[in-house]
Design an enzyme around this catalytic site. Sequence first.
Site, short mmCIF file in Angstrom:
data_model
loop_
_atom_site.label_atom_id
_atom_site.label_comp_id
_atom_site.label_asym_id
_atom_site.label_seq_id
_atom_site.Cartn_x
_atom_site.Cartn_y
_atom_site.Cartn_z
N ASP A 24 -8.10 -5.24 -5.66
CA ASP A 24 -7.89 -4.03 -4.93
C ASP A 24 -8.84 -2.79 -5.41
OD1 ASP A 24 -6.61 -1.83 -3.64
OD2 ASP A 24 -4.89 -2.61 -4.04
N SER A 62 0.70 -1.16 -0.25
CA SER A 62 -0.04 0.11 0.00
C SER A 62 0.84 1.41 -0.03
CB SER A 62 -0.71 -0.02 1.11
OG SER A 62 -1.98 1.18 1.03
N HIS A 93 -6.86 -5.49 -1.21
CA HIS A 93 -5.85 -4.46 -1.08
C HIS A 93 -4.97 -5.13 0.16
CE1 HIS A 93 -3.89 -0.68 -0.82
NE2 HIS A 93 -4.01 -0.57 0.47
#
Length: 578
Positions: free
Chosen positions: A454, A209, A491
Amino acid sequence: MRPFLYKPSLLNLAIGSCIAFSSLANAATVAAIPQLSEAKSSVLAKSCEGFSALLTANNTVIDSVETVAKGVLKLGDNEVEEHCLVRGKMHERIGEVDGKPYAIGFELRLPKKWNGRFYYQANGGLDGAVKTAEGALGGGPLTGALLQGFAVISSDAGHGKGLPTFGYDPQARLDYGYQAVAKLTPMAKTVIQQVYGKGPDRSYFAGCSNGGRHAMVAATRYANDYDGILVGAPGYRLPLAAVASIAGAQVYASVPNTDKKDLKTAFTLAERTTVSKAILAKCDALDGIKDGMIQDFKSCQTAFSIQTDVATCKADRDGTCLTQPQKDAVDTIYKGVTTSDGTRFYSSFPYDAGINDKDHMMWEYSAPLQRDSGAVAMIFNTPPVDLKDYSIRNFNGADFVWPSNIDDLVAGVNAVSGGYKESAMSFMAPPTPENMSTLRDNGGKIMVYHGVSDGIFSVQDTESWYNALNSANGGHADDFAQFYPVPGMGHCRGGQATDQFDMLMPLVAWVEKGQKPEQVIATARGEGNPGGVNDELPASWSANRTRPLCPYPSVATYDGKGDVESAKSFACEVPQSM
């Protein structure tokens, strides 16, 4: 029918390069890249506490040095061996704008049995906290860098709370973006030298991330400091992705009868599940088997159309259909939101089975108001919005999101003003991300993974980066770089996916032994998994289903006869259409 696929000797065939020329050029490129030597292990004989008065580094205060006994830290069922824990801070100061105290806080964990390697753990979100420097890997981690003998550092990236209000301080912005890494890296290597009598033989950088963004930045700005870069779900264009998230919320709010206080009323879980089933019906078998996973996500984007493959409601919404305004809104978001002149400023998103995952919905519905609003307003916008006393209590995400003009927000993340001498796209993004020639020429390697489902950073944005990198390297990026789309994963973790894997040790083997990975085996986290159960796995899956993660552009393809729950029944192959 199983689609015809083939196994080319060079992945760059998918980019359309001439075969004969590519073979010769590839050989020359490989010969030009140096092979790095393997790190050598070392044992720390002295007690941790004995270093308390000995450790020094520029602009650094060492707050404590202590012994952490074996088993105090665990990853899954695995006990982390005894190690030293060093805590401290760098560059203490008072902010010139907000008058608040700032420093770069860190912890450095040093194994008694050290493998000779250094690992920079880049953390996610807005940073702002010194997380345990364990270097955990995979969706539900069973291993990590510290467990495997690395010296590991973690930091707060220059501010003490994970709140966007640090964005009023120009230096805190720069530290968060890239400068904290530049300050922490030499300090950590100095301390390692003092403790072990030698610096690290090999250095690795990893994160997911925002941590993946940090890693992409390191691969460009700090390629001389690191030999291997492991990148997860890279928000390498995070400011634009955050603006796109806000724009997406505005699109959902435009759907008739949508409650702005509850955006899921625009596109409900039941409706998303209907769409997910329609996507699977069109795309599941593209890899040779209907198993609830879409391996060939690129072909799926051509095979599936929300306009024609999902029923249009002829009466009231009941979860089994979408109205035309709903279809148009979803398609607008997944094709990539635009400025008023029709220019897409971030990325499209792929249709994937995970469109109904709870994490995906959180990123589309909650995050724009609760996360992205503050980040865009205070960190990425230049100048930041006016805020009384620089206190988050005086900020309302809804009041920022709904009246915002997307053109203005895009301009704001590219602007400079007064004491804010770098735009957000300058201090947050890797400079010229398709140019990783320094890392390449030093013998370094980079591996990137990204969940296809994601909901905040698009796997197609990462795909575009890799294609640009490949073009910049004459079709031979795979000499030093690999990109792994993870089917169904959300994610960084979760979703209808096999999301538990260790990509670090394959990276180490590639960097230090020249063993280029052909695949990485990933496992589902079903009932009894020691790293934590993934509650979004379909009930029909085996609790420990395995799949190969394949380097792009290859996809995991069923062999037509083996156990559908086993990775051994799949091979990484490049679709003929590519």
